[in-house]
Design a protein around this motif. Structure first.
Motif, PDB file in Angstrom:
ATOM      1  N   ASP A  45     -61.088  73.531  14.287  1.00 30.89           N
ATOM      2  CA  ASP A  45     -60.271  72.591  13.342  1.00 30.89           C
ATOM      3  C   ASP A  45     -59.365  71.945  13.921  1.00 30.89           C
ATOM      4  O   ASP A  45     -58.689  72.499  14.631  1.00 30.89           O
ATOM      5  CB  ASP A  45     -59.989  73.553  12.253  1.00 30.89           C
ATOM      6  CG  ASP A  45     -61.279  74.283  11.561  1.00 30.89           C
ATOM      7  OD1 ASP A  45     -62.353  73.682  11.560  1.00 30.89           O
ATOM      8  OD2 ASP A  45     -60.920  75.195  10.973  1.00 30.89           O
TER       9      ASP A  45
ATOM     10  N   GLU B 184     -55.132  70.858   6.024  1.00 26.61           N
ATOM     11  CA  GLU B 184     -56.049  70.303   5.502  1.00 26.61           C
ATOM     12  C   GLU B 184     -56.250  70.387   3.754  1.00 26.61           C
ATOM     13  O   GLU B 184     -56.932  69.238   3.222  1.00 26.61           O
ATOM     14  CB  GLU B 184     -57.565  71.425   5.964  1.00 26.61           C
ATOM     15  CG  GLU B 184     -58.077  71.326   7.205  1.00 26.61           C
ATOM     16  CD  GLU B 184     -59.106  72.328   7.473  1.00 26.61           C
ATOM     17  OE1 GLU B 184     -59.186  73.320   6.605  1.00 26.61           O
ATOM     18  OE2 GLU B 184     -59.454  72.445   8.679  1.00 26.61           O
TER      19      GLU B 184
ATOM     20  N   GLY C  24     -64.777  70.133   9.820  1.00 25.55           N
ATOM     21  CA  GLY C  24     -64.239  71.066  10.442  1.00 25.55           C
ATOM     22  C   GLY C  24     -65.276  71.741  11.467  1.00 25.55           C
ATOM     23  O   GLY C  24     -66.265  71.210  11.483  1.00 25.55           O
TER      24      GLY C  24
END
Length: 224
Positions: free
Chosen positions: A67, A74, A43
């Protein structure tokens, strides 16, 4: 070289279904802007891409470290590893970021480049194919451009594919992808480097090559 930062702030980029966290840095009012598409499981805090971004900023290029997945996504991806390989979704979000930059006062009408690492390189190439008028150049670091599929033939932006000499399988994948790119691709093999460019000086080599490529093809926006 004097470091002058015109804008350096955390932003949240709204999408139809989510908001993406990002760090927008503009060294000058007329900087070209390079958007980073991170690789598998990574990220905006990736130390390797932050290192490259800092060098680009010193070269008076703007950067967007972001990101491509939300925090919830995530966490899910850490368990399933499915979203990091969903190139259409990642590319769609990257294209939306390009659109968002065009609407912002600080970045509107500024030339845009994309820097992709690992699977993020495929997302960058698909986004470049979808936004041919906006994306001026692409750089891939240890990327998997083959995952962009037939979109490679529609990429009009000049593309630099950087791979490590010891990353032999990826070197071959990049060599094949370079032949398929619509605008033609340039392959640069970094001597002695592996997939993550952890060897002394290897990542600096990548950063310098990327800076030259973006200066040549993105440069800076005209002063209004």
């Amino acid at each position: 070289m004097e470091d002058v930062v015109f804008l350096d702030e955390d932003v949240r980029i709204p999408l139809d279904v989510a908001r993406l966290d990002a760090r927008l840095s503009m060294p000058t009012r007329n900087s070209g802007v390079v958007v980073f598409a991170h690789g598998s499981g990574s990220g905006r805090h990736s130390p390797r891409n932050r290192h490259v971004a800092e060098l680009l900023q010193r070269e008076h290029l703007g950067t967007v470290l972001l990101d491509l997945l939300t925090p919830d996504e995530e966490r899910r991806d850490a368990e399933t590893r499915e979203l990091r390989f969903d190139i259409p979704v990642l590319a769609g979000r990257l294209a939306a970021v390009v659109d968002w930059l065009a609407d912002q006062v600080a970045t509107g009408n500024h030339p845009i480049g994309l820097f992709g690492a690992s699977t993020g390189a495929a997302a960058a190439l698909v986004a470049a194919a979808e936004r041919p008028a906006a994306v001026r150049a692409v750089v891939s670091r240890g990327g998997r451009p083959d995952l962009a599929g037939d979109a490679l033939t529609r990429v009009l932006a000049p593309t630099l594919l950087i791979v490590g000499e010891r990353d032999e399988e990826v070197v071959e994948l990049n060599r094949q992808a370079a032949r398929r790119l619509g605008a033609g691709g340039e392959l640069e093999v970094v001597p002695g480097a592996g997939h993550l460019f952890e060897e002394p000086g290897a990542l600096d080599h990548v950063a310098r090559s990327a800076a030259r490529w973006f200066h040549r093809n993105v440069g800076s926006a005209p002063v209004s």
